[in-house]
Design an enzyme around this catalytic site. Structure first.
Site, PDB file in Angstrom:
ATOM      1  N   SER A   3       0.679  -1.292   0.215  1.00  0.00           N
ATOM      2  CA  SER A   3      -0.174   0.338  -0.198  1.00  0.00           C
ATOM      3  C   SER A   3       0.762   1.187   0.229  1.00  0.00           C
ATOM      4  CB  SER A   3      -1.043   0.173   1.448  1.00  0.00           C
ATOM      5  OG  SER A   3      -0.635  -0.333   2.462  1.00  0.00           O
ATOM      6  N   GLU A   4       1.453   1.418   0.187  1.00  0.00           N
ATOM      7  CA  GLU A   4       2.591   2.697   0.443  1.00  0.00           C
ATOM      8  C   GLU A   4       4.683   2.032   0.821  1.00  0.00           C
ATOM      9  OE1 GLU A   4      -0.882   5.151   1.477  1.00  0.00           O
ATOM     10  OE2 GLU A   4       0.057   2.789   2.406  1.00  0.00           O
TER      11      GLU A   4
END
Length: 261
Positions: free
Chosen positions: A45-46
């Site tokens: 996601s990041e």
């Protein structure tokens, strides 16, 4: 070029839960397309990228598709790496961001505590597609700056939401938070960000910049225990401190290695 890489599960004390983030340690900033390509290759996601700066670090966060202004779990993961893998000698680490000012992380026993800006939410009419996308009748809808916050009746209602991500992606916001009072914690939430290429984020520190001030006022206390009800799940300890929100959690190292470019 070799880039040290760490894969950390944040807001949990055990691997295979919480929110996974990649942390990349750089000597200097590299070209934007390479940063984005690394984040896409990591496919988490990041990915957080850190560069030494003064007595701390500059930090940037990229999803597989784009850069974001603020990310809690990847900041927690970054602090965990610096304290536990790089032997950072001080009790506090300061991060300079591009769009969210200065952030700080410090050790508090077995927790890592971060200081983020508090964001006040205000009631709005539900945006077009929201009710249909979530297939719910919300108690209230609030504007939380980049995000829309949807208040539901109870914890079960949050757990049972099954979004239509195609419709949800049409709403003009970074993400949609659904939240309610918790059964065994102060409040629960889930966070959907299909516009960023992340249908549901496992555990989201930045959404608690909105959630913590709201629930602190609703419940009449500043110290709050929160759970995010994604499949992986996670826990956060929040303190509403005026213009700041202190968000604490644990993390677990899953992998470390080297990126070769």
């Amino acid at each position: 070029m070799r880039i040290p890489l760490y894969h950390v599960d944040a807001f949990t004390s055990e691997v295979f839960s919480g929110n996974p983030a990649a942390v990349c340690l750089l000597d200097h900033w590299i070209d934007e397309p390479i940063l984005q390509a690394v984040a896409a290759e990591n496919n988490l996601s990041e990915t957080a990228f850190l560069v030494p700066h003064g007595d701390g670090f500059q930090i940037r966060w990229l999803t597989p598709l784009t850069e974001v202004a603020l990310c809690g779990h990847a900041t927690l993961a970054s602090a965990f790496v610096l304290f536990n893998c790089c032997n950072w000698p001080q009790e506090t680490i300061r991060f300079q961001t591009r769009k969210s000012g200065e952030l700080a992380a410090e050790r508090q026993g077995d927790l890592l505590q971060m200081s983020f800006p508090a964001i006040a939410a205000h009631s709005i009419a539900p945006p077009v597609h929201l009710k249909e996308a979530l297939a719910i009748c919300p108690e209230e809808v609030l504007d939380g700056g980049e995000d829309i916050m949807v208040l539901l009746e109870n914890e079960d209602a949050v757990r049972e939401v099954k979004p239509d991500f195609r419709l949800l992606a049409k709403i003009d916001c970074r993400g949609v938070i659904v939240t309610a009072r918790g059964d065994e914690c102060d409040f629960v939430s889930r966070f959907f960000t299909p516009r960023l290429g992340i249908p549901e984020d496992p555990v989201t520190g930045s959404s608690h910049c909105v959630l913590a001030p709201y629930w602190a006022e609703e419940l009449g206390r500043k110290d709050l225990y929160a759970r995010q009800l994604s499949k992986r799940g996670g826990e956060l300890f929040c303190t509403h401190a005026g213009k700041r929100v202190k968000i604490s959690g644990r993390a677990a190292l899953y992998m470390e290695g080297t990126i070769w470019i």
